[in-house]
Motif scaffolding. Structure first.
Motif, short mmCIF file in Angstrom:
data_model
loop_
_atom_site.label_atom_id
_atom_site.label_comp_id
_atom_site.label_asym_id
_atom_site.label_seq_id
_atom_site.Cartn_x
_atom_site.Cartn_y
_atom_site.Cartn_z
N LYS A 198 2.27 -8.71 -0.84
CA LYS A 198 2.62 -10.13 -0.96
C LYS A 198 4.10 -10.22 -1.29
CE LYS A 198 1.43 -14.48 -3.20
NZ LYS A 198 1.37 -15.18 -1.89
N SER A 199 4.89 -10.67 -0.31
CA SER A 199 6.34 -10.74 -0.50
C SER A 199 6.71 -12.01 -1.26
CB SER A 199 7.06 -10.72 0.85
OG SER A 199 6.79 -9.51 1.54
N ALA A 200 7.72 -11.89 -2.14
CA ALA A 200 8.21 -13.06 -2.86
C ALA A 200 8.97 -14.00 -1.93
CB ALA A 200 9.12 -12.63 -4.01
N LYS A 201 9.55 -13.46 -0.85
CA LYS A 201 10.26 -14.24 0.15
C LYS A 201 9.65 -13.95 1.51
CE LYS A 201 14.55 -14.28 -2.53
NZ LYS A 201 16.01 -13.98 -2.54
N GLU A 202 10.31 -14.46 2.57
CA GLU A 202 9.77 -14.25 3.91
C GLU A 202 9.68 -12.76 4.25
OE1 GLU A 202 12.18 -16.25 3.14
OE2 GLU A 202 11.80 -18.27 3.90
N VAL A 203 10.66 -12.01 3.79
CA VAL A 203 10.70 -10.56 4.07
C VAL A 203 10.93 -9.83 2.77
CG1 VAL A 203 11.83 -8.74 5.37
CG2 VAL A 203 11.67 -11.02 6.35
N GLY A 204 10.11 -8.83 2.49
CA GLY A 204 10.24 -8.12 1.24
C GLY A 204 10.55 -6.65 1.44
N GLY A 205 10.54 -5.90 0.32
CA GLY A 205 10.87 -4.49 0.37
C GLY A 205 9.75 -3.56 -0.04
N ASP A 206 8.62 -4.14 -0.50
CA ASP A 206 7.48 -3.28 -0.85
C ASP A 206 6.79 -2.79 0.42
OD1 ASP A 206 8.17 -3.93 -3.39
OD2 ASP A 206 6.26 -4.79 -3.97
N PHE A 207 6.10 -1.65 0.31
CA PHE A 207 5.41 -1.12 1.48
C PHE A 207 4.25 -0.23 1.05
CE2 PHE A 207 8.82 1.85 0.48
CZ PHE A 207 8.20 3.09 0.53
N TYR A 208 3.35 0.00 1.98
CA TYR A 208 2.26 0.94 1.77
C TYR A 208 1.83 1.47 3.13
CZ TYR A 208 -0.85 -2.81 3.34
OH TYR A 208 -1.45 -3.79 4.08
N ASN A 209 1.04 2.54 3.11
CA ASN A 209 0.44 3.05 4.33
C ASN A 209 -0.66 4.03 3.96
OD1 ASN A 209 -0.11 3.46 7.00
ND2 ASN A 209 1.95 4.11 7.57
N PHE A 210 -1.60 4.20 4.84
CA PHE A 210 -2.62 5.25 4.70
C PHE A 210 -3.15 5.58 6.08
CE2 PHE A 210 -4.53 1.12 3.73
CZ PHE A 210 -5.52 1.03 4.69
N PHE A 211 -3.44 6.84 6.32
CA PHE A 211 -4.00 7.28 7.60
C PHE A 211 -4.58 8.68 7.42
CE2 PHE A 211 0.57 8.14 7.50
CZ PHE A 211 0.63 9.51 7.76
N LYS A 212 -5.54 9.01 8.26
CA LYS A 212 -6.15 10.34 8.22
C LYS A 212 -5.26 11.33 8.96
CE LYS A 212 -10.64 10.76 8.57
NZ LYS A 212 -12.05 10.66 9.05
N ILE A 213 -4.88 12.38 8.25
CA ILE A 213 -4.10 13.44 8.89
C ILE A 213 -5.01 14.24 9.84
CG2 ILE A 213 -2.68 15.48 8.48
CD1 ILE A 213 -2.14 14.38 5.66
N ASP A 214 -6.18 14.51 9.35
CA ASP A 214 -7.24 15.14 10.15
C ASP A 214 -8.56 14.71 9.55
OD1 ASP A 214 -7.69 16.81 7.89
OD2 ASP A 214 -6.17 18.21 8.63
N GLU A 215 -9.65 15.30 9.94
CA GLU A 215 -10.97 14.87 9.48
C GLU A 215 -11.20 15.16 8.00
OE1 GLU A 215 -13.18 12.97 11.03
OE2 GLU A 215 -11.60 12.82 12.54
N ALA A 247 14.43 3.76 -2.37
CA ALA A 247 13.06 3.30 -2.51
C ALA A 247 12.30 4.21 -3.46
CB ALA A 247 12.36 3.27 -1.14
N THR A 248 11.68 3.59 -4.47
CA THR A 248 10.75 4.36 -5.30
C THR A 248 9.45 4.52 -4.52
OG1 THR A 248 9.85 2.37 -6.36
CG2 THR A 248 11.78 3.40 -7.39
N ILE A 249 8.72 5.60 -4.78
CA ILE A 249 7.55 5.89 -3.96
C ILE A 249 6.60 6.84 -4.69
CG2 ILE A 249 8.65 7.85 -2.82
CD1 ILE A 249 7.18 7.03 -0.23
N VAL A 250 5.31 6.69 -4.41
CA VAL A 250 4.30 7.68 -4.74
C VAL A 250 3.51 7.94 -3.47
CG1 VAL A 250 2.17 8.17 -6.02
CG2 VAL A 250 4.07 7.03 -7.17
N CYS A 251 3.26 9.20 -3.15
CA CYS A 251 2.43 9.51 -2.00
C CYS A 251 1.47 10.63 -2.36
CB CYS A 251 3.27 9.87 -0.77
SG CYS A 251 4.19 11.41 -0.91
N GLY A 252 0.37 10.67 -1.63
CA GLY A 252 -0.63 11.68 -1.94
C GLY A 252 -1.50 12.00 -0.75
N VAL A 253 -2.24 13.09 -0.86
CA VAL A 253 -3.20 13.51 0.16
C VAL A 253 -4.54 13.76 -0.52
CG1 VAL A 253 -3.80 15.24 1.87
CG2 VAL A 253 -1.42 14.51 1.65
N LEU A 254 -5.56 13.06 -0.07
CA LEU A 254 -6.91 13.23 -0.60
C LEU A 254 -7.68 14.20 0.28
CD1 LEU A 254 -9.47 12.39 -2.28
CD2 LEU A 254 -9.79 10.57 -0.55
#
Length: 411
Positions: free
Chosen positions: A204-221, A279-286
């Motif tokens: 949820k951006s405070a303005k029309e365009v913001g700087g926060d981001f996220y993503n998730f996807f399966k690398i493999d099964e 950009a501050t960031i946290v990323c991980g692999v489950l």
């Protein structure tokens, strides 16, 4: 007796001559008054200064039978005629011979300039009546010129407003396009209910365009990648930096890289581009089968694990620097375990730093208290309830920061 008649006749003739001359002068005054009224009305019919000045010359010449007439305008902000700061807008022509009459033009308490007439036709001097007539004409002329000045200022303001409105409309359109492009980099669908994990995220951006981001996807099964971050700026520059960061992450991540190794590669690329943002960031692999999660931090907010019984555990990761700060930094990995029913929560500081009208912040304490009450919630339900809790706390106070939340649960 005849002498008496002669005297009476002469007296009658003299009275008749006087009346004739008096009436003729009166008619001339009336005619001049009518002309003065008509010309004063005419000058008020125009709101454009060039057109107005062009008509003044002929009008003044007709009123006092001058060979030439002209208007001298004072500099803006100068009310004194004795300063010799008259602009030579319409100087008296050298063709005029004889006396020159100058009268001031005053409107709304300001001296706007002078009205001049030169070289009365026939070579006679200007009379007191001529000067009086020119002075009377200078009053409505000055008012008309001041109205023209105000109208020019109004036209200029309207033009500036139209230009500003057009620019605003264009900027809003560009921001909408940038916002659409930004959203296109985010996942549009959530995983199937048949997956052994439940992941959901929201921006949820405070303005029309913001700087926060996220993503998730399966690398493999067997492996699910996820990330959440916050660009240091707002607007289109932040959106571009976010798009570049997510593109690098998606393009470089594979099963052979750990989250820390991924951040090193992305950081070096961003530093090479000299974007002057970070950009501050946290990323991980489950590991979908075992519940093992490998995490790496780039200066971001502390993530939490919410156990199935509601216990909230902060995850103290080895601190790294934000992406784009400086190159060749070594990011470290940390491994944690998710039991079935455990939730992993990532967020940006738009959550914890949200303020109410008293400028009190939502804070990490409130966040932990809220999370402790979400036992049995799905990932989507946790995010919806969290946003509602933050908005109720803010109670309508405007927010200046974006909000992003990601929740991952192992089923």
């Amino acid at each position: 007796m005849s002498v008496i008649y002669l005297i009476i006749g002469a007296a009658s003739l003299g009275a008749a001559a006087y009346l004739f001359i008096h009436n003729r002068r009166l008619a001339a005054k009336l005619k001049r008054a009518e002309m003065l009224f008509d010309l004063s009305t005419q000058v008020h019919s125009s709101l454009h200064k060039p057109e107005l000045l062009n008509s003044v010359n002929e009008a003044a010449k007709r009123l006092v039978f001058a060979e030439e007439a002209a208007v001298g305008l004072a500099d803006d902000g100068d009310d004194a005629l004795g300063q010799n700061r008259m602009l030579e807008a319409r100087a008296i022509s050298g063709r005029a011979q004889g006396e020159t009459v100058t009268v001031p033009m005053i409107a709304r308490g300001r001296t706007l300039g002078v009205l001049q007439a030169a070289g009365k036709s026939g070579g006679t001097p200007f009379s007191d009546s001529d000067i009086e007539t020119l002075t009377k004409f200078a009053g409505p002329l000055a008012l008309a010129l001041d109205n023209a000045r105000l109208y020019e200022a109004l036209e200029e303001s309207v033009n500036e407003l139209q230009i500003a409105t057009a620019l605003k409309d264009r900027l809003e359109n560009e921001l909408q396009i940038a916002g659409s492009i930004q959203l296109s980099f985010l996942p549009t669908t959530m995983p199937s209910a048949n997956e052994p994990f439940d992941v959901c995220a929201l921006l949820k951006s405070a303005k029309e365009v913001g700087g926060d981001f996220y993503n998730f996807f399966k690398i493999d099964e067997e492996h699910l990648f996820f990330t959440l971050g916050d660009v240091s700026d707002k607007g289109i520059p932040a959106a571009l930096f976010m798009a570049m960061t997510l593109s690098l992450i998606k393009g470089k991540m594979n099963s052979n890289l750990s989250p820390g190794e991924l951040l090193e590669k992305v950081n070096d690329e961003l530093c090479t581009d000299n974007a002057q943002l970070f950009a501050t960031i946290v990323c991980g692999v489950l590991n979908i089968s075992t519940g093992e999660v490998v995490l790496s931090d780039g200066g971001h907010c502390t993530p939490y694990i919410v156990k199935a019984d509601g216990t909230v555990l902060p995850i103290k990761l080895p601190k790294g620097i934000p992406l784009g700060s400086f190159p060749e930094f070594t990011y470290r990995d940390q491994t944690i375990a998710l039991d079935r029913g455990d939730r992993f929560v990532l967020y940006t500081d738009g959550i914890t730093e949200a303020e109410n009208a008293l400028q009190e912040q939502y804070s990490t304490n409130r966040l932990q208290q809220f999370l402790s009450q979400t036992s049995g919630y799905s990932s989507a339900e946790i995010i919806d309830a969290l946003l509602m809790d933050v908005f109720m706390f803010a109670d309508g106070a405007p927010q200046s920061d974006d909000i992003a939340v990601l929740c991952l649960m192992r089923r």
